[in-house]
Design a protein around this motif. Sequence first.
Motif, PDB file in Angstrom:
ATOM      1  N   ASN A   3      48.255   6.243  26.727  1.00  0.00           N
ATOM      2  CA  ASN A   3      48.040   7.290  27.712  1.00  0.00           C
ATOM      3  C   ASN A   3      47.400   6.652  28.944  1.00  0.00           C
ATOM      4  N   LEU A   4      48.039   6.785  30.077  1.00  0.00           N
ATOM      5  CA  LEU A   4      47.556   6.116  31.290  1.00  0.00           C
ATOM      6  C   LEU A   4      46.204   6.635  31.751  1.00  0.00           C
ATOM      7  N   GLU A   5      45.925   7.914  31.541  1.00  0.00           N
ATOM      8  CA  GLU A   5      44.622   8.453  31.911  1.00  0.00           C
ATOM      9  C   GLU A   5      43.520   7.864  31.027  1.00  0.00           C
ATOM     10  N   PHE A   6      43.817   7.677  29.748  1.00  0.00           N
ATOM     11  CA  PHE A   6      42.853   7.073  28.832  1.00  0.00           C
ATOM     12  C   PHE A   6      42.584   5.626  29.245  1.00  0.00           C
ATOM     13  N   VAL A   7      43.629   4.897  29.519  1.00  0.00           N
ATOM     14  CA  VAL A   7      43.493   3.502  29.959  1.00  0.00           C
ATOM     15  C   VAL A   7      42.658   3.442  31.238  1.00  0.00           C
ATOM     16  N   GLY A   8      42.931   4.346  32.164  1.00  0.00           N
ATOM     17  CA  GLY A   8      42.172   4.393  33.412  1.00  0.00           C
ATOM     18  C   GLY A   8      40.702   4.694  33.187  1.00  0.00           C
ATOM     19  N   LEU A   9      40.414   5.595  32.255  1.00  0.00           N
ATOM     20  CA  LEU A   9      39.029   5.934  31.948  1.00  0.00           C
ATOM     21  C   LEU A   9      38.284   4.732  31.371  1.00  0.00           C
ATOM     22  N   VAL A  10      38.877   4.067  30.403  1.00  0.00           N
ATOM     23  CA  VAL A  10      38.244   2.888  29.800  1.00  0.00           C
ATOM     24  C   VAL A  10      38.039   1.809  30.855  1.00  0.00           C
ATOM     25  N   ASN A  11      39.061   1.542  31.649  1.00  0.00           N
ATOM     26  CA  ASN A  11      38.950   0.518  32.694  1.00  0.00           C
ATOM     27  C   ASN A  11      37.876   0.870  33.719  1.00  0.00           C
ATOM     28  N   SER A  12      37.774   2.145  34.063  1.00  0.00           N
ATOM     29  CA  SER A  12      36.782   2.586  35.033  1.00  0.00           C
ATOM     30  C   SER A  12      35.367   2.400  34.508  1.00  0.00           C
ATOM     31  N   LEU A  52      28.824   5.306  26.685  1.00  0.00           N
ATOM     32  CA  LEU A  52      29.967   6.211  26.851  1.00  0.00           C
ATOM     33  C   LEU A  52      31.214   5.652  26.169  1.00  0.00           C
ATOM     34  N   LEU A  53      31.455   4.366  26.329  1.00  0.00           N
ATOM     35  CA  LEU A  53      32.615   3.762  25.672  1.00  0.00           C
ATOM     36  C   LEU A  53      32.467   3.810  24.150  1.00  0.00           C
ATOM     37  N   THR A  54      31.263   3.586  23.647  1.00  0.00           N
ATOM     38  CA  THR A  54      31.024   3.640  22.214  1.00  0.00           C
ATOM     39  C   THR A  54      31.231   5.056  21.683  1.00  0.00           C
ATOM     40  N   MET A  55      30.735   6.051  22.406  1.00  0.00           N
ATOM     41  CA  MET A  55      30.944   7.441  22.020  1.00  0.00           C
ATOM     42  C   MET A  55      32.438   7.777  22.023  1.00  0.00           C
ATOM     43  N   LEU A  56      33.127   7.311  23.040  1.00  0.00           N
ATOM     44  CA  LEU A  56      34.561   7.549  23.136  1.00  0.00           C
ATOM     45  C   LEU A  56      35.286   6.955  21.931  1.00  0.00           C
ATOM     46  N   ALA A  57      34.890   5.763  21.529  1.00  0.00           N
ATOM     47  CA  ALA A  57      35.498   5.130  20.356  1.00  0.00           C
ATOM     48  C   ALA A  57      35.240   5.946  19.097  1.00  0.00           C
ATOM     49  N   GLU A  58      34.011   6.436  18.943  1.00  0.00           N
ATOM     50  CA  GLU A  58      33.677   7.243  17.760  1.00  0.00           C
ATOM     51  C   GLU A  58      34.454   8.544  17.732  1.00  0.00           C
ATOM     52  N   LYS A  59      34.563   9.203  18.864  1.00  0.00           N
ATOM     53  CA  LYS A  59      35.212  10.515  18.934  1.00  0.00           C
ATOM     54  C   LYS A  59      36.734  10.444  18.856  1.00  0.00           C
ATOM     55  N   THR A  60      37.290   9.280  19.175  1.00  0.00           N
ATOM     56  CA  THR A  60      38.758   9.155  19.164  1.00  0.00           C
ATOM     57  C   THR A  60      39.277   8.351  17.990  1.00  0.00           C
ATOM     58  N   ARG A  61      38.373   7.899  17.107  1.00  0.00           N
ATOM     59  CA  ARG A  61      38.771   7.067  15.967  1.00  0.00           C
ATOM     60  C   ARG A  61      39.899   7.748  15.188  1.00  0.00           C
ATOM     61  N   GLY A  62      40.969   6.988  14.978  1.00  0.00           N
ATOM     62  CA  GLY A  62      42.120   7.494  14.243  1.00  0.00           C
ATOM     63  C   GLY A  62      43.141   8.226  15.099  1.00  0.00           C
ATOM     64  N   THR A  67      47.432  -0.075  21.291  1.00  0.00           N
ATOM     65  CA  THR A  67      47.057  -0.599  22.604  1.00  0.00           C
ATOM     66  C   THR A  67      45.772   0.044  23.099  1.00  0.00           C
ATOM     67  N   GLU A  68      45.656   1.366  22.950  1.00  0.00           N
ATOM     68  CA  GLU A  68      44.455   2.074  23.384  1.00  0.00           C
ATOM     69  C   GLU A  68      43.232   1.624  22.585  1.00  0.00           C
ATOM     70  N   ALA A  69      43.393   1.528  21.264  1.00  0.00           N
ATOM     71  CA  ALA A  69      42.282   1.115  20.400  1.00  0.00           C
ATOM     72  C   ALA A  69      41.835  -0.302  20.734  1.00  0.00           C
ATOM     73  N   GLU A  70      42.777  -1.190  20.963  1.00  0.00           N
ATOM     74  CA  GLU A  70      42.444  -2.574  21.295  1.00  0.00           C
ATOM     75  C   GLU A  70      41.731  -2.658  22.647  1.00  0.00           C
ATOM     76  N   LEU A  71      42.211  -1.920  23.629  1.00  0.00           N
ATOM     77  CA  LEU A  71      41.577  -1.896  24.946  1.00  0.00           C
ATOM     78  C   LEU A  71      40.128  -1.439  24.839  1.00  0.00           C
ATOM     79  N   LEU A  72      39.909  -0.369  24.095  1.00  0.00           N
ATOM     80  CA  LEU A  72      38.571   0.179  23.940  1.00  0.00           C
ATOM     81  C   LEU A  72      37.668  -0.783  23.169  1.00  0.00           C
ATOM     82  N   THR A  73      38.161  -1.342  22.107  1.00  0.00           N
ATOM     83  CA  THR A  73      37.394  -2.301  21.307  1.00  0.00           C
ATOM     84  C   THR A  73      37.026  -3.528  22.136  1.00  0.00           C
ATOM     85  N   ASP A  74      37.975  -4.029  22.903  1.00  0.00           N
ATOM     86  CA  ASP A  74      37.717  -5.208  23.742  1.00  0.00           C
ATOM     87  C   ASP A  74      36.677  -4.909  24.827  1.00  0.00           C
ATOM     88  N   ALA A  75      36.758  -3.725  25.429  1.00  0.00           N
ATOM     89  CA  ALA A  75      35.802  -3.343  26.476  1.00  0.00           C
ATOM     90  C   ALA A  75      34.393  -3.261  25.900  1.00  0.00           C
TER      91      ALA A  75
END
Length: 85
Positions: A3-12, A52-62, A67-75
């Motif tokens: 999801n491009l909005e999700f990618v943008g949020l993590v990158n931001s 915020l990124l950690t909370m996002l990872a917890e709330k979106t787990r599964g 690609t999204e999970a890897e981006l978030l984990t790497d960030a």
Amino acid sequence: MPNLEFVGLVNSLQATAEAALGDLNAATASAARDGLLDESRARQTAERSLRLLTMLAEKTRGNLDFTEAELLTDAIGSLRARLGN
């Protein structure tokens, strides 16, 4: 497909933290020159982005594609390393 909005949020959030930690671009260079980025405030900003990124990872787990999970984990990993967390 990510999801491009999700990618943008993590990158931001990651870019905000990195800028606060000294990865300067034109906007943060101007803020630093004007004395708006003192060290304690900059660290607080980076830590807030990490939380915020950690909370996002917890709330979106599964619910993320690979690609999204890897981006978030790497960030998160990158910011934790830089902050010494």
